[in-house]
Design a protein around this motif. Structure first.
Motif, PDB file in Angstrom:
ATOM      1  N   ARG A   1       0.843  -1.187   0.000  1.00 50.97           N
ATOM      2  CA  ARG A   1       0.000   0.000   0.000  1.00 50.97           C
ATOM      3  C   ARG A   1       0.883   1.243   0.000  1.00 50.97           C
ATOM      4  O   ARG A   1       2.089   1.173   0.254  1.00 50.97           O
ATOM      5  CB  ARG A   1      -0.899   0.042   1.242  1.00 50.97           C
ATOM      6  N   GLN A   2       0.275   2.378  -0.276  1.00 47.32           N
ATOM      7  CA  GLN A   2       0.993   3.649  -0.230  1.00 47.32           C
ATOM      8  C   GLN A   2       0.009   4.777   0.053  1.00 47.32           C
ATOM      9  O   GLN A   2      -1.180   4.666  -0.234  1.00 47.32           O
ATOM     10  CB  GLN A   2       1.689   3.932  -1.561  1.00 47.32           C
ATOM     11  N   PRO A   3       0.493   5.869   0.649  1.00 47.25           N
ATOM     12  CA  PRO A   3      -0.380   7.034   0.785  1.00 47.25           C
ATOM     13  C   PRO A   3      -0.613   7.672  -0.572  1.00 47.25           C
ATOM     14  O   PRO A   3       0.223   7.542  -1.483  1.00 47.25           O
ATOM     15  CB  PRO A   3       0.420   7.962   1.706  1.00 47.25           C
ATOM     16  N   ILE A   4      -1.734   8.347  -0.731  1.00 44.82           N
ATOM     17  CA  ILE A   4      -2.018   9.043  -1.977  1.00 44.82           C
ATOM     18  C   ILE A   4      -1.355  10.416  -1.932  1.00 44.82           C
ATOM     19  O   ILE A   4      -1.704  11.248  -1.084  1.00 44.82           O
ATOM     20  CB  ILE A   4      -3.533   9.166  -2.209  1.00 44.82           C
ATOM     21  N   ILE A   5      -0.392  10.625  -2.822  1.00 46.36           N
ATOM     22  CA  ILE A   5       0.316  11.903  -2.922  1.00 46.36           C
ATOM     23  C   ILE A   5      -0.262  12.653  -4.113  1.00 46.36           C
ATOM     24  O   ILE A   5      -0.264  12.146  -5.240  1.00 46.36           O
ATOM     25  CB  ILE A   5       1.830  11.696  -3.118  1.00 46.36           C
ATOM     26  N   LEU A   6      -0.753  13.839  -3.852  1.00 50.09           N
ATOM     27  CA  LEU A   6      -1.345  14.634  -4.921  1.00 50.09           C
ATOM     28  C   LEU A   6      -0.265  15.333  -5.732  1.00 50.09           C
ATOM     29  O   LEU A   6       0.672  15.914  -5.180  1.00 50.09           O
ATOM     30  CB  LEU A   6      -2.287  15.689  -4.321  1.00 50.09           C
ATOM     31  N   GLN A   7      -0.391  15.285  -7.046  1.00 50.85           N
ATOM     32  CA  GLN A   7       0.520  16.032  -7.903  1.00 50.85           C
ATOM     33  C   GLN A   7       0.301  17.529  -7.704  1.00 50.85           C
ATOM     34  O   GLN A   7      -0.835  17.981  -7.505  1.00 50.85           O
ATOM     35  CB  GLN A   7       0.289  15.669  -9.375  1.00 50.85           C
TER      36      GLN A   7
ATOM     37  N   GLU B   1     -10.499   9.784 -10.256  1.00 51.00           N
ATOM     38  CA  GLU B   1      -9.444  10.130 -11.211  1.00 51.00           C
ATOM     39  C   GLU B   1      -8.207  10.671 -10.481  1.00 51.00           C
ATOM     40  O   GLU B   1      -7.074  10.292 -10.801  1.00 51.00           O
ATOM     41  CB  GLU B   1      -9.962  11.155 -12.213  1.00 51.00           C
ATOM     42  N   LEU B   2      -8.416  11.539  -9.510  1.00 51.43           N
ATOM     43  CA  LEU B   2      -7.291  12.087  -8.756  1.00 51.43           C
ATOM     44  C   LEU B   2      -6.607  11.016  -7.918  1.00 51.43           C
ATOM     45  O   LEU B   2      -5.375  11.008  -7.777  1.00 51.43           O
ATOM     46  CB  LEU B   2      -7.760  13.235  -7.866  1.00 51.43           C
ATOM     47  N   ILE B   3      -7.388  10.106  -7.369  1.00 53.30           N
ATOM     48  CA  ILE B   3      -6.844   9.017  -6.558  1.00 53.30           C
ATOM     49  C   ILE B   3      -5.963   8.095  -7.396  1.00 53.30           C
ATOM     50  O   ILE B   3      -4.884   7.664  -6.966  1.00 53.30           O
ATOM     51  CB  ILE B   3      -7.983   8.217  -5.899  1.00 53.30           C
ATOM     52  N   HIS B   4      -6.400   7.802  -8.604  1.00 53.60           N
ATOM     53  CA  HIS B   4      -5.672   6.861  -9.463  1.00 53.60           C
ATOM     54  C   HIS B   4      -4.498   7.508 -10.193  1.00 53.60           C
ATOM     55  O   HIS B   4      -3.693   6.815 -10.826  1.00 53.60           O
ATOM     56  CB  HIS B   4      -6.632   6.234 -10.485  1.00 53.60           C
ATOM     57  N   MET B   5      -4.389   8.814 -10.109  1.00 53.17           N
ATOM     58  CA  MET B   5      -3.294   9.516 -10.762  1.00 53.17           C
ATOM     59  C   MET B   5      -1.991   9.236 -10.012  1.00 53.17           C
ATOM     60  O   MET B   5      -1.888   9.470  -8.816  1.00 53.17           O
ATOM     61  CB  MET B   5      -3.586  11.023 -10.778  1.00 53.17           C
ATOM     62  N   ASP B   6      -1.000   8.718 -10.727  1.00 52.39           N
ATOM     63  CA  ASP B   6       0.265   8.364 -10.082  1.00 52.39           C
ATOM     64  C   ASP B   6       1.148   9.586  -9.891  1.00 52.39           C
ATOM     65  O   ASP B   6       1.275  10.425 -10.788  1.00 52.39           O
ATOM     66  CB  ASP B   6       1.015   7.314 -10.910  1.00 52.39           C
ATOM     67  N   TYR B   7       1.755   9.674  -8.721  1.00 60.81           N
ATOM     68  CA  TYR B   7       2.733  10.719  -8.453  1.00 60.81           C
ATOM     69  C   TYR B   7       4.027  10.363  -9.170  1.00 60.81           C
ATOM     70  O   TYR B   7       4.359   9.187  -9.342  1.00 60.81           O
ATOM     71  CB  TYR B   7       2.977  10.823  -6.945  1.00 60.81           C
ATOM     72  N   GLN B   8       4.758  11.391  -9.606  1.00 59.32           N
ATOM     73  CA  GLN B   8       6.012  11.153 -10.320  1.00 59.32           C
ATOM     74  C   GLN B   8       7.050  10.547  -9.376  1.00 59.32           C
ATOM     75  O   GLN B   8       7.582  11.226  -8.495  1.00 59.32           O
ATOM     76  CB  GLN B   8       6.539  12.469 -10.896  1.00 59.32           C
ATOM     77  N   GLU B   9       7.333   9.254  -9.552  1.00 63.84           N
ATOM     78  CA  GLU B   9       8.263   8.580  -8.647  1.00 63.84           C
ATOM     79  C   GLU B   9       9.674   9.154  -8.730  1.00 63.84           C
ATOM     80  O   GLU B   9      10.431   9.086  -7.762  1.00 63.84           O
ATOM     81  CB  GLU B   9       8.279   7.075  -8.936  1.00 63.84           C
ATOM     82  N   ASP B  10      10.031   9.741  -9.881  1.00 60.92           N
ATOM     83  CA  ASP B  10      11.359  10.336 -10.033  1.00 60.92           C
ATOM     84  C   ASP B  10      11.545  11.536  -9.111  1.00 60.92           C
ATOM     85  O   ASP B  10      12.679  11.968  -8.881  1.00 60.92           O
ATOM     86  CB  ASP B  10      11.597  10.777 -11.488  1.00 60.92           C
ATOM     87  N   ASP B  11      10.433  12.083  -8.604  1.00 60.47           N
ATOM     88  CA  ASP B  11      10.515  13.225  -7.693  1.00 60.47           C
ATOM     89  C   ASP B  11      10.691  12.807  -6.245  1.00 60.47           C
ATOM     90  O   ASP B  11      10.802  13.664  -5.356  1.00 60.47           O
ATOM     91  CB  ASP B  11       9.256  14.095  -7.819  1.00 60.47           C
ATOM     92  N   LEU B  12      10.692  11.491  -5.981  1.00 53.25           N
ATOM     93  CA  LEU B  12      10.816  10.993  -4.616  1.00 53.25           C
ATOM     94  C   LEU B  12      12.182  10.365  -4.356  1.00 53.25           C
ATOM     95  O   LEU B  12      12.787   9.778  -5.250  1.00 53.25           O
ATOM     96  CB  LEU B  12       9.737   9.944  -4.332  1.00 53.25           C
ATOM     97  N   ILE B  13      12.633  10.512  -3.132  1.00 53.56           N
ATOM     98  CA  ILE B  13      13.830   9.831  -2.647  1.00 53.56           C
ATOM     99  C   ILE B  13      13.396   8.921  -1.508  1.00 53.56           C
ATOM    100  O   ILE B  13      12.602   9.323  -0.655  1.00 53.56           O
ATOM    101  CB  ILE B  13      14.888  10.831  -2.134  1.00 53.56           C
ATOM    102  N   ALA B  14      13.901   7.692  -1.490  1.00 56.46           N
ATOM    103  CA  ALA B  14      13.587   6.760  -0.413  1.00 56.46           C
ATOM    104  C   ALA B  14      14.868   6.083   0.058  1.00 56.46           C
ATOM    105  O   ALA B  14      15.689   5.666  -0.757  1.00 56.46           O
ATOM    106  CB  ALA B  14      12.587   5.714  -0.892  1.00 56.46           C
TER     107      ALA B  14
END
Length: 245
Positions: A175-181, A200-213
């Motif tokens: 699972r993951q939290p929903i991150i809004l673009q 539609e907003l829920i299913h919209m994927d956040y840009q993973e390239d913008d995240l650091i983990a």
């Protein structure tokens, strides 16, 4: 699930970032204190941007409460609800039929600004905490719902099925939290958003390239250690842990 976050940004930063103003001006100094680890199960007081006041930064307790409860019942409800996750997260798949969520989904959505959050990775039956943040140190806008109990606001963070990046790290629950673009943050707060628009907003994927983990100290999981310290968001490498990202 998203039970642990961090919020280290100053109030002025959040006000400028969201074009909003803190509603509780006498608490500015308190909210300026960096919180490196906000443990959801302690039901911390955090700031949200509510649909009913999209230009406001409003205090709220993390852990949504049914609207029929009274303020004096909040703490007892939290004790009772701990076995159900304490109201910290809401599965987006249940938004339109859950007894709490369905009463908030059209009129009481919110943005939960965080500087980062934590998710567990499991390897050989052991858990390793990972910290997520924006690569440019920007704030992340998590999608949430809220209720108002007398004068107290309570909220929950929405989750969904993990994207490829989150599936690698949160590999047990997926699972993951929903991150809004960024471009669609304000859309989440619009009063005329219908069911299809919400989905539609829920299913919209956040840009993973913008995240650091990256992996951090296991002190995050210890109830005997004060983990609300700056070092908790510092990278810790574990030799036994294969490279994940």
């Amino acid at each position: 699930m998203c039970f642990h976050t961090s919020q280290t940004k100053k109030v002025k930063f959040l006000e400028k970032r969201y074009d909003a103003e803190l509603t509780k001006s006498d608490a500015r100094d308190a909210y300026d204190i960096p919180r490196y680890h906000l443990n959801g199960f302690a039901h911390p007081d955090m700031l949200i941007i509510p649909q009913e006041g999209p230009t406001a930064l409003a205090p709220a307790l993390w852990g949504i409460i049914p609207k029929n409860k009274k303020q004096e019942q909040i703490r007892d409800y939290y004790k009772e609800a701990v076995r159900y996750g304490g109201g910290l997260n809401a599965q987006s798949e249940k938004l339109f039929d859950h007894f709490i969520y369905k009463n908030s989904v059209f009129t009481r959505r919110c943005i939960v600004p965080v500087s980062g959050f934590f998710e567990p990775h499991e390897h050989k039956s052991k858990k390793y905490p990972f910290h997520f943040k924006h690569k440019d140190d920007d704030v992340l806008s998590l999608a949430g719902l809220y209720t108002i109990i007398d004068k107290v606001v309570t909220f929950t963070i929405l989750t969904k099925k993990a994207s490829p990046l989150f599936a690698k790290i949160h590999n047990k629950k997926n699972r993951q939290p929903i991150i809004l673009q960024n471009d669609f943050e304000q859309d989440w707060l619009k009063d005329d958003l219908n069911e299809n628009g919400i989905k539609e907003l829920i299913h919209m994927d956040y840009q993973e390239d913008d995240l650091i983990a990256y992996s951090v100290s296991k002190d995050l999981f210890s109830p005997r250690v004060n983990s609300d310290v700056e070092t908790i968001i510092e990278k810790i490498e574990y030799p036994e842990l294969p490279k994940i990202v």
